[in-house]
Design an enzyme around this catalytic site. Structure first.
Site, mmCIF file in Angstrom:
data_model
loop_
_atom_site.group_PDB
_atom_site.id
_atom_site.type_symbol
_atom_site.label_atom_id
_atom_site.label_comp_id
_atom_site.label_asym_id
_atom_site.label_seq_id
_atom_site.Cartn_x
_atom_site.Cartn_y
_atom_site.Cartn_z
ATOM 1 N N CYS A 69 34.014 9.788 -41.045
ATOM 2 C CA CYS A 69 32.645 9.397 -40.716
ATOM 3 C C CYS A 69 31.663 9.858 -41.787
ATOM 4 C CB CYS A 69 32.245 9.897 -39.333
ATOM 5 S SG CYS A 69 32.317 11.669 -39.157
ATOM 6 N N ASP A 159 23.006 4.912 -9.308
ATOM 7 C CA ASP A 159 22.718 5.575 -10.582
ATOM 8 C C ASP A 159 24.018 6.071 -11.222
ATOM 9 O OD1 ASP A 159 21.068 6.496 -12.629
ATOM 10 O OD2 ASP A 159 20.972 8.500 -11.783
ATOM 11 N N ASP A 230 19.084 1.195 -11.468
ATOM 12 C CA ASP A 230 18.368 1.995 -12.446
ATOM 13 C C ASP A 230 18.451 1.298 -13.808
ATOM 14 O OD1 ASP A 230 17.051 4.051 -13.578
ATOM 15 O OD2 ASP A 230 18.473 5.595 -13.020
#
Length: 353
Positions: A69, A159, A230
């Site tokens: 990375c 949620d 949500d």
DNA sequence: GCGACAG
DNA sequence: ATCTTGTCGC
């Protein structure tokens, strides 16, 4: 994971891409002596909006010894951060070892060393998911017409919370309120392989939420109910937020309730009052797609998902009681349950480690 | 240079 | 959402 859509006379199958796997294997294919940018990887996936998400995936990379990375930098040629051992200094060393010239924390002639999205040969998954949202939004919009009469006596509120690990573990909680009282609760735990990308939340949270709603339905069926999600519904760049998506899949009225705007401009001048709350329309390209609701210093944004009209979604949401909280009481309960569960699991994992 | 960007 | 490796446009 395959999701089947059955509505009207169409059946659509969607295979959710494992974005984590795709991005990490992509990094291994960066040619020797080349680098790429967060934005280029995002473009390769089909939407530049994912750039920041790519950065987050890099930060979570626990296999930094094998997955390079360090080869991902800023589009303005700054080196960027590195949270693997050694920090930015290590990132610069690794780049230097690859013969990448660095001056003042910037890559010299980034263009010369850039591995562009065109060379990645990636299938643009986000573009095809976007096309699907555009396609589905036509049907979702149709279901919001002539839907001012529906009643929402019973409400389901959902949620999702996450445990920080790889892949992400989602803890999804749903609470059924019958006549203002809590009557059922469900919690499910499921791994997700799709990161949060603005505009694509549904592809991360759809399945965990469907699992926990299904669990509620297993106990018994209930009518006259609507589902509060949500996140946004119509108030979405393709007019198909997660609330719309869930409504279409379940053939149930859904309302999207979010704490931040994703698109649209508040028409503050048109604000009106309802009890101790004020509300005002949200317009996207001059079209009203939702409403902002404020109480004291707190704000929420409501838009219809599916099978409910804009006006009715506003009416139902305005009628929710807030107590002394930052959002309606109904929205807080599943949030508290999933966060509690998350903490509990987190402690458990830490104590075993 | 600052804000925008659901969770 | 957590605990922080972005990008573009005004």
């Amino acid at each position: 994971m395959i999701i089947n859509y059955t509505f009207i006379t169409y059946r659509v199958s969607l295979e959710l891409p494992n974005i984590y796997g795709i991005v990490y294997s992509l990094l291994k294919k960066i040619p020797q002596g080349k680098v790429t940018t967060y934005g280029e990887v995002a473009r390769g996936l089909g939407d530049l909006k994912a750039a920041r998400t790519i950065g987050r995936l890099m930060a979570k990379n626990i296999w930094y010894k094998y997955i390079p990375c360090y080869k991902v930098v800023h589009s303005d040629s700054r080196i960027g951060k590195y949270s693997a051992p050694g920090g930015v200094k290590k990132k610069m060393e690794l780049l230097a070892k690859d013969q990448i010239p660095i001056e003042n924390g910037k890559i010299v002639h980034l263009n010369k060393y850039l591995w562009s999205h065109k060379e990645m040969n990636l299938f643009p998954y986000l573009q095809s998911l976007m096309r699907m949202q555009q396609y589905l939004s036509k049907y979702a919009l149709k279901t919001t017409e002539h839907r001012s009469h529906i009643t929402c006596k019973n409400k389901i509120s959902c949620d999702v919370a996450y445990i920080d690990s790889l892949p992400d573990i989602a803890i999804s909680s749903c609470v059924l309120f019958e006549n203002e009282n809590v009557s059922e609760i469900s919690i499910t735990i499921s791994p997700v392989y799709f990161p949060y990308i603005p505009g694509y939340l549904a592809f991360r949270e759809l399945v965990p939420i469907l699992f926990s709603i299904k669990k509620l339905y297993e106990n018994r069926l209930f009518h006259d109910s609507c589902i509060l999600i949500d996140g946004h519904g119509l108030l979405h760049p393709r007019k198909l937020g997660i609330a719309s998506h869930i409504g279409l899949l379940l053939n149930k009225p859904t309302i999207g309730i979010a704490k931040k705007l994703l698109v649209g401009k508040p028409l503050i001048k048109k604000r009106k009052r309802y009890l101790d709350r004020t509300y005002y329309p949200i317009a996207v390209n001059g079209e009203i797609l939702g409403y902002g609701i404020e109480k004291d210093k707190s704000k929420i944004f409501v838009s219809p998902g599916a099978y409910i009209s804009l006006d009715k979604a506003l009416e139902v949401t305005l009628s929710l009681s807030w107590g002394n909280r930052r959002e309606p009481y109904l929205m807080i309960l599943p949030h508290v349950i999933s966060s509690y569960f998350r903490k509990h699991l987190d402690n458990l994992i830490r104590s075993r480690a």
